[in-house]
Write an enzyme that holds these catalytic residues in place. Sequence first.
Site, PDB file in Angstrom:
ATOM      1  N   SER A  94      44.407 -27.081-116.118  1.00  0.00           N
ATOM      2  CA  SER A  94      42.921 -27.200-116.151  1.00  0.00           C
ATOM      3  C   SER A  94      42.182 -26.656-114.918  1.00  0.00           C
ATOM      4  O   SER A  94      42.731 -26.743-113.877  1.00  0.00           O
ATOM      5  CB  SER A  94      42.302 -28.702-116.391  1.00  0.00           C
ATOM      6  OG  SER A  94      41.056 -28.749-116.252  1.00  0.00           O
ATOM      7  N   TYR A 117      41.027 -37.404-115.990  1.00  0.00           N
ATOM      8  CA  TYR A 117      41.461 -36.362-116.356  1.00  0.00           C
ATOM      9  C   TYR A 117      41.855 -35.466-115.195  1.00  0.00           C
ATOM     10  O   TYR A 117      42.887 -34.714-115.332  1.00  0.00           O
ATOM     11  CB  TYR A 117      40.244 -35.594-117.098  1.00  0.00           C
ATOM     12  CG  TYR A 117      40.383 -34.028-117.702  1.00  0.00           C
ATOM     13  CD1 TYR A 117      40.204 -33.037-117.374  1.00  0.00           C
ATOM     14  CD2 TYR A 117      41.169 -34.474-119.060  1.00  0.00           C
ATOM     15  CE1 TYR A 117      40.544 -31.929-117.919  1.00  0.00           C
ATOM     16  CE2 TYR A 117      41.297 -33.025-119.929  1.00  0.00           C
ATOM     17  CZ  TYR A 117      41.036 -31.878-119.188  1.00  0.00           C
ATOM     18  OH  TYR A 117      41.019 -30.732-119.692  1.00  0.00           O
TER      19      TYR A 117
HETATM   20  P1  NAP Z   1      41.166 -30.778-128.427  1.00  0.00           P
HETATM   21  O1  NAP Z   1      40.429 -29.758-129.529  1.00  0.00           O
HETATM   22  O2  NAP Z   1      40.728 -32.341-128.177  1.00  0.00           O
HETATM   23  O3  NAP Z   1      42.794 -30.973-129.104  1.00  0.00           O
HETATM   24  C1  NAP Z   1      43.685 -31.564-128.647  1.00  0.00           C
HETATM   25  C2  NAP Z   1      44.659 -32.074-129.580  1.00  0.00           C
HETATM   26  O4  NAP Z   1      45.605 -32.874-128.983  1.00  0.00           O
HETATM   27  C3  NAP Z   1      44.513 -32.577-130.845  1.00  0.00           C
HETATM   28  O5  NAP Z   1      45.251 -31.671-131.725  1.00  0.00           O
HETATM   29  C4  NAP Z   1      44.743 -33.945-130.726  1.00  0.00           C
HETATM   30  O6  NAP Z   1      45.206 -34.499-131.963  1.00  0.00           O
HETATM   31  C5  NAP Z   1      46.210 -33.661-129.934  1.00  0.00           C
HETATM   32  N1  NAP Z   1      46.365 -35.126-129.291  1.00  0.00           N
HETATM   33  C6  NAP Z   1      45.680 -35.905-128.568  1.00  0.00           C
HETATM   34  N2  NAP Z   1      46.370 -37.037-128.162  1.00  0.00           N
HETATM   35  C7  NAP Z   1      47.522 -36.951-128.751  1.00  0.00           C
HETATM   36  C8  NAP Z   1      48.822 -37.577-128.886  1.00  0.00           C
HETATM   37  N3  NAP Z   1      49.034 -38.790-128.220  1.00  0.00           N
HETATM   38  N4  NAP Z   1      49.675 -37.116-129.556  1.00  0.00           N
HETATM   39  C9  NAP Z   1      49.917 -35.977-130.002  1.00  0.00           C
HETATM   40  N5  NAP Z   1      48.720 -35.121-130.170  1.00  0.00           N
HETATM   41  C10 NAP Z   1      47.596 -35.554-129.379  1.00  0.00           C
HETATM   42  O7  NAP Z   1      41.694 -30.121-127.213  1.00  0.00           O
HETATM   43  P2  NAP Z   1      41.663 -28.298-126.658  1.00  0.00           P
HETATM   44  O8  NAP Z   1      40.290 -28.303-125.951  1.00  0.00           O
HETATM   45  O9  NAP Z   1      42.053 -27.983-127.861  1.00  0.00           O
HETATM   46  O10 NAP Z   1      42.568 -28.957-125.658  1.00  0.00           O
HETATM   47  C11 NAP Z   1      44.035 -28.542-125.509  1.00  0.00           C
HETATM   48  C12 NAP Z   1      44.523 -28.815-124.084  1.00  0.00           C
HETATM   49  O11 NAP Z   1      43.966 -27.917-123.140  1.00  0.00           O
HETATM   50  C13 NAP Z   1      44.199 -30.105-123.451  1.00  0.00           C
HETATM   51  O12 NAP Z   1      45.537 -30.650-122.962  1.00  0.00           O
HETATM   52  C14 NAP Z   1      42.995 -29.947-122.899  1.00  0.00           C
HETATM   53  O13 NAP Z   1      43.133 -30.927-121.409  1.00  0.00           O
HETATM   54  C15 NAP Z   1      43.419 -28.596-122.187  1.00  0.00           C
HETATM   55  N6  NAP Z   1      42.196 -27.770-121.715  1.00  0.00           N
HETATM   56  C16 NAP Z   1      40.970 -27.859-122.474  1.00  0.00           C
HETATM   57  C17 NAP Z   1      39.931 -27.019-122.018  1.00  0.00           C
HETATM   58  C18 NAP Z   1      38.827 -26.713-122.830  1.00  0.00           C
HETATM   59  O14 NAP Z   1      37.659 -26.104-122.269  1.00  0.00           O
HETATM   60  N7  NAP Z   1      38.781 -27.023-124.023  1.00  0.00           N
HETATM   61  C19 NAP Z   1      39.939 -26.463-120.747  1.00  0.00           C
HETATM   62  C20 NAP Z   1      40.996 -26.489-120.104  1.00  0.00           C
HETATM   63  C21 NAP Z   1      42.278 -27.415-120.532  1.00  0.00           C
HETATM   64  P3  NAP Z   1      44.138 -35.483-132.570  1.00  0.00           P
HETATM   65  O15 NAP Z   1      42.979 -34.580-133.059  1.00  0.00           O
HETATM   66  O16 NAP Z   1      44.911 -36.067-133.864  1.00  0.00           O
HETATM   67  O17 NAP Z   1      43.504 -36.520-131.718  1.00  0.00           O
HETATM   68  C1  GCO Z   2      34.604 -31.359-118.715  1.00  0.00           C
HETATM   69  C2  GCO Z   2      35.510 -30.322-119.569  1.00  0.00           C
HETATM   70  C3  GCO Z   2      36.543 -29.599-118.638  1.00  0.00           C
HETATM   71  C4  GCO Z   2      37.451 -28.818-119.432  1.00  0.00           C
HETATM   72  C5  GCO Z   2      38.511 -28.163-118.995  1.00  0.00           C
HETATM   73  C6  GCO Z   2      37.937 -27.157-117.936  1.00  0.00           C
HETATM   74  O1  GCO Z   2      34.221 -32.489-118.942  1.00  0.00           O
HETATM   75  O2  GCO Z   2      34.521 -31.001-117.262  1.00  0.00           O
HETATM   76  O3  GCO Z   2      36.158 -31.012-120.723  1.00  0.00           O
HETATM   77  O4  GCO Z   2      37.325 -30.723-118.203  1.00  0.00           O
HETATM   78  O5  GCO Z   2      37.935 -29.550-120.791  1.00  0.00           O
HETATM   79  O6  GCO Z   2      39.548 -28.835-118.438  1.00  0.00           O
HETATM   80  O7  GCO Z   2      39.213 -26.528-117.452  1.00  0.00           O
END
Ligand code: NAP
Ligand code: GCO
Length: 266
Positions: free
Chosen positions: A147, A160
Amino acid sequence: MDILKDFSLEGKVALITGASYGIGYAIASAYASAGAKIVFCDIKQEFVDKGLASYEADGIDAKGYVCDVTNEAMVQDMVAKIEAEVGVIDILVNNAGIIKRIPMCDMTADEFRQVIDVDLNAPFIVSKAVIPSMIKKGHGKIINICSMMSELGRETVSAYAAAKGGLKMLTRNICSEYGEHNIQCNGIGPGYIATPQTAPLREIQPDGSRHPFDQFIIAKTPAARWGTPEDLMGPAVFLASDASNFVNGHVVYVDGGILAYIGKQP
Ligand code: NAP
Ligand code: GCO
């Protein structure tokens, strides 16, 4: 020489955790397009079923398992089932994650632990479950979804950021400990991506204006836009393929330039 064949995932088994939708779903779709067999897990059957329906609608033959990735017994059981039913896992993407946006002094220790459990302990648990078979097979790819918060802090995301910073170092440590077994462990650091996880940060305000945080991110991103899950597909295929066999212990930031930029003058 056909360099593109180095990017093929033909015949590989890829496990993407938390991939019913969002970033995990996009990465799994990219891997399917590159030839991999897709296996994913989610915490609830309803989400696994929803994911399976989406994969089927997209013409992807995926297998889904219900697994809470923080539960080591469930993870070990899932990995054993995958190895018996699909094959040894060649590629692991530790994607499952949660976030709690709470000012640190208002956050309970239990809330802090819950985030660390999913975002840091679980990648340890799942990696530990797949590495022995990768060693036996003579190769493996582990990709941890890090992230911006692996590098930067901000208000309300202490747990986080601590987890994602730790995940960067876990990535480097798996590289260090298992590189000699031809296992490459790298991270992908997405910028701000439009998924359900960031939906609260993009909500249109009652007066119809963009969320203040939405406007802030646009000003902080040289690309002047939020990322999409599709922006992560190419880097994810690269890190899962033979094209990256000498790339190890790095986090590839797919952030539209945020980490390089002081931000647009208001
Ligand atoms: P999301 O839409 O919240 O999806 C997260 C997924 O993880 C969901 O399918 C959720 O399932 C699953 N999950 C959560 N807890 C779990 C557990 N204990 N066991 C199995 N599955 C679990 O998140 P996203 O935005 O796609 O993000 C995916 C990854 O990218 C995460 O690690 C997040 O931190 C990272 N990330 C996101 C962003 C962003 O801007 N979106 C940026 C940087 C990094 P449920 O729906 O059943 O809870
Ligand atoms: C926040 C956002 C970020 C993104 C991502 C950025 O609240 O700042 O959720 O944390 O999810 O991790 O890289």
